[in-house]
Design a protein around this motif. Structure first.
Motif, PDB file in Angstrom:
ATOM      1  N   SER A  31       6.360   1.913  -5.279  1.00 15.91           N
ATOM      2  CA  SER A  31       6.532   0.268  -5.146  1.00 15.91           C
ATOM      3  C   SER A  31       7.225  -0.271  -6.415  1.00 15.91           C
ATOM      4  O   SER A  31       7.208   0.507  -7.458  1.00 15.91           O
ATOM      5  CB  SER A  31       5.100  -0.487  -4.995  1.00 15.91           C
ATOM      6  N   SER A  50       7.021  -2.375  -1.511  1.00 19.36           N
ATOM      7  CA  SER A  50       6.659  -1.149  -1.221  1.00 19.36           C
ATOM      8  C   SER A  50       7.790  -0.274  -0.513  1.00 19.36           C
ATOM      9  O   SER A  50       8.185  -0.735   0.441  1.00 19.36           O
ATOM     10  CB  SER A  50       5.251  -1.089  -0.403  1.00 19.36           C
ATOM     11  N   GLY A  54       6.333  -2.445   4.915  1.00 18.58           N
ATOM     12  CA  GLY A  54       5.396  -3.497   5.092  1.00 18.58           C
ATOM     13  C   GLY A  54       6.101  -4.614   4.306  1.00 18.58           C
ATOM     14  O   GLY A  54       7.448  -4.396   3.753  1.00 18.58           O
ATOM     15  N   ALA A  99       2.297   4.495  -6.974  1.00 18.40           N
ATOM     16  CA  ALA A  99       1.654   4.007  -5.896  1.00 18.40           C
ATOM     17  C   ALA A  99       2.450   3.219  -4.983  1.00 18.40           C
ATOM     18  O   ALA A  99       3.119   2.258  -5.501  1.00 18.40           O
ATOM     19  CB  ALA A  99       0.563   3.394  -6.309  1.00 18.40           C
ATOM     20  N   THR A 100       2.205   3.417  -3.728  1.00 20.34           N
ATOM     21  CA  THR A 100       2.936   2.532  -2.747  1.00 20.34           C
ATOM     22  C   THR A 100       2.028   1.162  -2.604  1.00 20.34           C
ATOM     23  O   THR A 100       2.968   0.435  -2.002  1.00 20.34           O
ATOM     24  CB  THR A 100       2.800   3.467  -1.501  1.00 20.34           C
ATOM     25  N   VAL A 101       0.965   1.013  -2.971  1.00 21.11           N
ATOM     26  CA  VAL A 101       0.312  -0.175  -2.929  1.00 21.11           C
ATOM     27  C   VAL A 101       1.151  -1.165  -4.027  1.00 21.11           C
ATOM     28  O   VAL A 101       1.001  -0.580  -5.386  1.00 21.11           O
ATOM     29  CB  VAL A 101      -1.155  -0.151  -3.106  1.00 21.11           C
ATOM     30  N   ILE A 102       1.365  -2.230  -3.833  1.00 20.03           N
ATOM     31  CA  ILE A 102       2.013  -3.258  -4.718  1.00 20.03           C
ATOM     32  C   ILE A 102       0.857  -3.841  -5.619  1.00 20.03           C
ATOM     33  O   ILE A 102      -0.016  -4.413  -5.006  1.00 20.03           O
ATOM     34  CB  ILE A 102       2.685  -4.463  -4.229  1.00 20.03           C
ATOM     35  N   SER A 103       0.984  -3.915  -6.854  1.00 22.76           N
ATOM     36  CA  SER A 103       0.113  -4.458  -7.789  1.00 22.76           C
ATOM     37  C   SER A 103       0.622  -5.724  -8.356  1.00 22.76           C
ATOM     38  O   SER A 103       1.677  -5.701  -8.631  1.00 22.76           O
ATOM     39  CB  SER A 103      -0.376  -3.273  -8.934  1.00 22.76           C
ATOM     40  N   ARG A 104      -0.053  -6.753  -8.492  1.00 19.66           N
ATOM     41  CA  ARG A 104       0.000  -7.979  -9.429  1.00 19.66           C
ATOM     42  C   ARG A 104      -0.148  -7.740 -10.865  1.00 19.66           C
ATOM     43  O   ARG A 104       0.165  -8.936 -11.513  1.00 19.66           O
ATOM     44  CB  ARG A 104      -0.602  -8.990  -8.636  1.00 19.66           C
ATOM     45  N   GLN A 108      -0.258  -2.024 -14.543  1.00 15.95           N
ATOM     46  CA  GLN A 108      -0.206  -0.857 -13.549  1.00 15.95           C
ATOM     47  C   GLN A 108       1.151  -0.510 -13.616  1.00 15.95           C
ATOM     48  O   GLN A 108       1.277   0.389 -12.790  1.00 15.95           O
ATOM     49  CB  GLN A 108      -0.704  -1.436 -12.198  1.00 15.95           C
TER      50      GLN A 108
END
Length: 122
Positions: A31, A50, A54, A99-104, A108
């Protein structure tokens, strides 16, 4: 070694638009996010995307003005900014993580570009 390079910054008038690019080389990220930092302020999450698919996610302040998209080859991510005002003046950074999950959270992200300055003037 991963490298992220932002481009497209510059001066723009209030109400105008600007498109920033983040060119990725050296590795594949799961991401990618855009952050910005104005003088005297903390680095702020603008939005992220990502590579697993999505829709992008955005910071609350964006209010539909910005759009993040991927280039065809996934080695470029764009930040289209419209309806700019003086509060958008900042250095804009792109950052990648596995990681494919987006972090704000900026903590991270380990890979960062050098930033590109956007100045909105009246």
């Amino acid at each position: 070694q991963a490298q992220l390079v932002e481009s497209g910054g510059g001066e723009v008038q209030t109400g105008g638009s600007r498109r920033l690019s983040c060119t990725i080389s050296g590795r594949n990220f799961g991401s990618l996010a855009w952050f910005r930092q104005a003088p005297g302020k903390e680095r702020q999450f603008v939005g992220g995307i990502s590579f697993a698919g999505g829709s992008p996610v955005y910071g609350d302040f964006v209010k539909g003005r910005f759009t993040i998209s991927r280039g065809d080859a996934d080695n470029t991510v764009y930040l289209q900014m419209n309806s700019l005002d003086s509060d958008d003046t900042a250095v804009y950074y792109c950052a990648g993580r596995s990681a494919t999950v987006i972090s704000r959270s900026r903590s991270q992200y380990r890979s960062w570009g050098q930033g590109t300055q956007v100045t909105v003037s009246s």
